[in-house]
Scaffold this motif. Structure first.
Motif, mmCIF file in Angstrom:
data_model
loop_
_atom_site.group_PDB
_atom_site.id
_atom_site.type_symbol
_atom_site.label_atom_id
_atom_site.label_comp_id
_atom_site.label_asym_id
_atom_site.label_seq_id
_atom_site.Cartn_x
_atom_site.Cartn_y
_atom_site.Cartn_z
ATOM 1 N N ARG A 47 -83.241 -29.778 82.359
ATOM 2 C CA ARG A 47 -82.886 -30.096 83.699
ATOM 3 C C ARG A 47 -83.037 -28.629 84.538
ATOM 4 N NH1 ARG A 47 -79.055 -34.212 86.580
ATOM 5 N NH2 ARG A 47 -80.716 -35.378 87.952
ATOM 6 N N ASN A 48 -83.998 -28.639 85.411
ATOM 7 C CA ASN A 48 -83.836 -27.388 86.129
ATOM 8 C C ASN A 48 -83.096 -27.675 87.423
ATOM 9 O OD1 ASN A 48 -84.803 -25.591 88.287
ATOM 10 N ND2 ASN A 48 -86.271 -24.944 86.878
ATOM 11 N N ILE A 49 -81.961 -26.933 87.808
ATOM 12 C CA ILE A 49 -80.981 -27.400 89.024
ATOM 13 C C ILE A 49 -81.791 -26.982 90.043
ATOM 14 C CG2 ILE A 49 -80.145 -25.053 89.175
ATOM 15 C CD1 ILE A 49 -78.054 -27.914 89.260
ATOM 16 N N ASN A 50 -82.888 -26.444 90.186
ATOM 17 C CA ASN A 50 -83.487 -26.072 91.405
ATOM 18 C C ASN A 50 -84.338 -27.418 91.863
ATOM 19 O OD1 ASN A 50 -82.841 -23.228 91.785
ATOM 20 N ND2 ASN A 50 -84.105 -23.021 89.864
ATOM 21 N N ALA A 51 -84.931 -28.154 90.974
ATOM 22 C CA ALA A 51 -85.432 -29.590 91.144
ATOM 23 C C ALA A 51 -84.381 -30.209 91.693
ATOM 24 C CB ALA A 51 -86.225 -30.000 90.065
ATOM 25 N N ASN A 53 -81.522 -29.619 93.223
ATOM 26 C CA ASN A 53 -81.278 -29.002 94.663
ATOM 27 C C ASN A 53 -82.081 -29.348 95.605
ATOM 28 O OD1 ASN A 53 -79.016 -27.992 93.427
ATOM 29 N ND2 ASN A 53 -79.680 -25.860 93.379
ATOM 30 N N LEU A 54 -83.489 -29.349 95.257
ATOM 31 C CA LEU A 54 -84.427 -29.496 95.883
ATOM 32 C C LEU A 54 -84.469 -30.809 96.357
ATOM 33 C CD1 LEU A 54 -87.143 -28.210 97.239
ATOM 34 C CD2 LEU A 54 -88.260 -29.145 95.175
ATOM 35 N N THR A 59 -77.580 -26.674 97.619
ATOM 36 C CA THR A 59 -77.725 -25.833 96.421
ATOM 37 C C THR A 59 -76.138 -25.340 95.688
ATOM 38 O OG1 THR A 59 -77.510 -23.903 97.920
ATOM 39 C CG2 THR A 59 -79.553 -24.510 97.252
ATOM 40 N N ASN A 60 -75.315 -25.911 96.641
ATOM 41 C CA ASN A 60 -73.675 -25.577 96.212
ATOM 42 C C ASN A 60 -73.575 -24.101 96.108
ATOM 43 O OD1 ASN A 60 -73.852 -28.524 95.779
ATOM 44 N ND2 ASN A 60 -71.832 -27.792 94.642
ATOM 45 N N LEU A 113 -83.927 -20.595 104.299
ATOM 46 C CA LEU A 113 -84.804 -21.053 103.226
ATOM 47 C C LEU A 113 -83.999 -22.001 102.153
ATOM 48 C CD1 LEU A 113 -86.855 -17.568 102.528
ATOM 49 C CD2 LEU A 113 -88.054 -19.813 103.338
ATOM 50 N N LYS A 114 -83.056 -22.058 102.570
ATOM 51 C CA LYS A 114 -82.135 -22.781 101.834
ATOM 52 C C LYS A 114 -81.747 -22.404 100.603
ATOM 53 C CE LYS A 114 -83.043 -27.289 104.412
ATOM 54 N NZ LYS A 114 -81.851 -26.831 105.215
ATOM 55 N N GLN A 115 -81.576 -21.155 100.368
ATOM 56 C CA GLN A 115 -81.324 -20.183 99.226
ATOM 57 C C GLN A 115 -79.813 -20.645 99.013
ATOM 58 O OE1 GLN A 115 -80.873 -16.322 98.485
ATOM 59 N NE2 GLN A 115 -81.946 -16.329 96.833
ATOM 60 N N ILE B 46 -90.423 -25.546 107.561
ATOM 61 C CA ILE B 46 -89.534 -24.687 107.007
ATOM 62 C C ILE B 46 -89.700 -24.504 105.550
ATOM 63 C CG2 ILE B 46 -87.385 -23.690 106.587
ATOM 64 C CD1 ILE B 46 -86.669 -25.054 109.364
ATOM 65 N N ARG B 47 -90.253 -23.525 104.889
ATOM 66 C CA ARG B 47 -90.389 -23.596 103.508
ATOM 67 C C ARG B 47 -89.122 -23.699 102.677
ATOM 68 N NH1 ARG B 47 -93.870 -18.938 100.714
ATOM 69 N NH2 ARG B 47 -94.763 -20.045 99.223
ATOM 70 N N ASN B 48 -88.886 -24.371 101.969
ATOM 71 C CA ASN B 48 -87.854 -24.402 100.984
ATOM 72 C C ASN B 48 -87.843 -23.732 99.756
ATOM 73 O OD1 ASN B 48 -85.735 -25.365 99.117
ATOM 74 N ND2 ASN B 48 -85.483 -27.201 100.091
ATOM 75 N N ILE B 49 -87.022 -22.687 99.829
ATOM 76 C CA ILE B 49 -87.023 -21.326 98.681
ATOM 77 C C ILE B 49 -86.981 -22.178 97.372
ATOM 78 C CG2 ILE B 49 -84.475 -20.956 98.811
ATOM 79 C CD1 ILE B 49 -87.368 -18.108 98.652
ATOM 80 N N ASN B 50 -85.867 -23.261 97.334
ATOM 81 C CA ASN B 50 -86.015 -23.920 96.180
ATOM 82 C C ASN B 50 -87.344 -24.550 95.465
ATOM 83 O OD1 ASN B 50 -82.808 -23.726 95.896
ATOM 84 N ND2 ASN B 50 -83.095 -24.872 97.763
ATOM 85 N N LEU B 54 -88.828 -23.240 92.112
ATOM 86 C CA LEU B 54 -89.089 -24.174 91.074
ATOM 87 C C LEU B 54 -90.408 -23.784 90.325
ATOM 88 C CD1 LEU B 54 -87.903 -26.755 89.835
ATOM 89 C CD2 LEU B 54 -88.923 -28.128 91.638
ATOM 90 N N LEU B 113 -79.368 -24.002 83.606
ATOM 91 C CA LEU B 113 -79.934 -24.978 84.540
ATOM 92 C C LEU B 113 -80.933 -24.231 85.588
ATOM 93 C CD1 LEU B 113 -76.947 -27.227 85.253
ATOM 94 C CD2 LEU B 113 -79.160 -27.987 84.240
ATOM 95 N N LYS B 114 -80.883 -22.814 85.434
ATOM 96 C CA LYS B 114 -81.699 -21.910 86.176
ATOM 97 C C LYS B 114 -81.153 -21.768 87.444
ATOM 98 C CE LYS B 114 -85.561 -21.879 83.048
ATOM 99 N NZ LYS B 114 -85.134 -20.977 82.555
#
Lengths: 319, 319
Positions: A47-51, A53-54, A59-60, A113-115, B46-50, B54, B113-114
């Motif tokens: 699983r990709n945590i970015n997916a 999180n998205l 993002t914790n 950008l929600k990093q 707003i672009r989401n960096i996640n 991804l 999990l990247k």
């Protein structure tokens, strides 16, 4: 690498079912759950945590803006932030800015950008106007008195604690008092400068620009101050070091310049770092670790809050 | 909040076109670019960096595992890592573990999990076997001699530098030499312990367990060591402090216990921190800032690399 479609194909179920299993959805038949888990194992799906999180929209991760890390002041602050963050299963992203505005902007942009989910600004160069423009993108918490803003903050009243330290020296007979400072344009420095001016006026003392030592931050700067001091015709009899590091640097250099502490020069440090305890430095105790925890808790809260942290003058042997 | 579909609708173009504009694709008509930019502004998209990460499969985040931050050793290391990271437009995610294995595992899981692209392990508790299992998920770099692994690493030869410091004391007449250490189960500590045993054997000196002071890390620990020492019948005449902080703590406490440095007790520190320069502590200089930079560069490199960093004994006034 295997993706969610591969897992679905292998398990003979739909992608939706795989997704439900991954998210522990309650209404999935046990056989299907087992088939999916089996095929996850077989396919090596990760699983990709970015997916994730998205989808969750978080993002914790909490960002921390500070100028440098190799100073106990910021190290203790971040230690407090970091420990409190783990309680909430958050990690810290460091924005070490060196007080460069574009580096500070980068942190704000990353919030947008929600990093990161939220941002703690420990010390800054850019104006609060700019910072406030980003508040819609996530919680921003300041470590300073942000009265004029709509942001959460925790602060130390540097005006009052500087005034208290100056009066302490005055009561012990000092009339020629100077201070060390890092940068004059910071918020805290501004408050200290104002307290100093007001103090001189109240007591009817003369302002002497020579008594203000700038660019003081590290241990080495303490030695430099003593070097400058030793060349002065009219020396101050007491200094507020505004950092225990600088105070310690002055004390270790004092034998070289034949300046006795506190007889020739009284010194008050700031922060109550371990070195102040070890070297018996009179100092203003600032609970940086607890402040770090408070700042982190404020990022977690839905509401805007303001906290003042009280400090105390700790009497030891350098005054 | 507006999404990419809203932007496309508003601009009267396809989602693919919006995506191309966002990614600065060269073959998009100028009118379309303008329409998209206009509708991004209007819609507040707003672009989401996640989402971007991804797609790119990277996050521009590097994880750093360390036990605590409020010690100059790790603070300097991370300062170096952080500065080198900004050159590559990377930020640091802190995994402050307190040497807890589950906290270290969390960092490895986040690599899997990247959440991060790569991981620097500054100091650890878990076995290297476990660490190596995660190497397929991203670059892992160790700050220790990882000869037996397939990982990149930068290291200091602690065996040799401990031996050198011990011989330096021996050559100055010391026969009763002890040392302070933080934890005995760490890799570096193991090398030091081995060097100590070998040194005693080579020189025909007796091993005295009392001469090994454990749990030494902070300034305060230095005072504790002097306290213990003052109660001993047969005291060592010299100590390797294995940290300048501990050495400084011993020196500041020495008048209290009426122990003259170096006459009653010679001390060698480690790291060459600012406090060692300020207090004239004889020490083993370890370029932590540069090591931090090296570690970061190794995370960026495609290849596996090994770097040994040389250290030097800096003669000052505590031996």
């Amino acid at each position: 690498m295997a993706n969610i479609h591969d897992v679905a194909r292998l398990a003979g179920v739909s992608v939706t079912t795989v997704s439900r299993v991954l998210n522990n959805h309650p209404y999935v038949k046990r056989e299907k759950v087992e088939a999916v888990n089996q095929s996850i194992k077989q396919s090596g799906y990760i699983r990709n945590i970015n997916a994730v999180n998205l989808k969750k929209g978080k993002t914790n991760l909490v960002g921390v803006v500070l100028p440098f890390l190799d100073h106990p002041y910021f190290a203790q602050l971040i230690q407090g932030i970091s420990l409190a963050a783990s309680v909430h299963h958050y990690k810290i992203v460091l924005y070490q800015t060196g007080y460069l505005e574009d580096q500070e902007m980068e942190a704000l942009e990353m919030l947008k950008l929600k990093q990161i989910d939220s941002l703690i600004i420990c010390s800054r160069k850019i104006s609060l106007d700019i910072v406030e423009r980003y508040r819609e993108y996530g919680k921003i918490v300041l470590f300073e008195n942000g009265t004029d803003t709509s942001l959460s903050y925790t602060f130390v009243d540097h005006y009052t604690c500087f005034m208290k330290a100056l009066n302490y020296l005055y009561d012990r007979g000092h009339r020629e008092i100077g201070f060390c400072i890092n940068r004059l344009d910071g918020t805290n420095s501004g408050q200290r400068e104002r307290a100093y001016q007001d103090f001189l006026e109240i007591k009817g003392l003369r302002y002497n620009e020579e008594y203000i030592f700038k660019g003081c931050h590290y241990l080495e700067d303490g030695e430099r101050v003593l070097h400058e001091l030793s060349g002065m015709k009219h020396r101050p009899t007491a200094l507020l070091a505004t950092s225990d590091q600088v105070a310690a640097g002055m004390i270790t250099a004092s034998p070289t310049y034949n300046i006795a502490i506190p007889d020739d020069l009284a010194i008050i440090g700031f922060d109550d770092q371990p070195i102040a305890r070890a070297m018996n430095i009179t100092t203003v105790g600032i609970p940086l670790h607890s402040i770090g925890e408070l700042l982190l808790e404020q990022t977690m809260s839905e509401t805007v809050s303001h906290k003042e942290v009280s400090v105390e003058l700790i009497e030891r042997l350098t005054v």
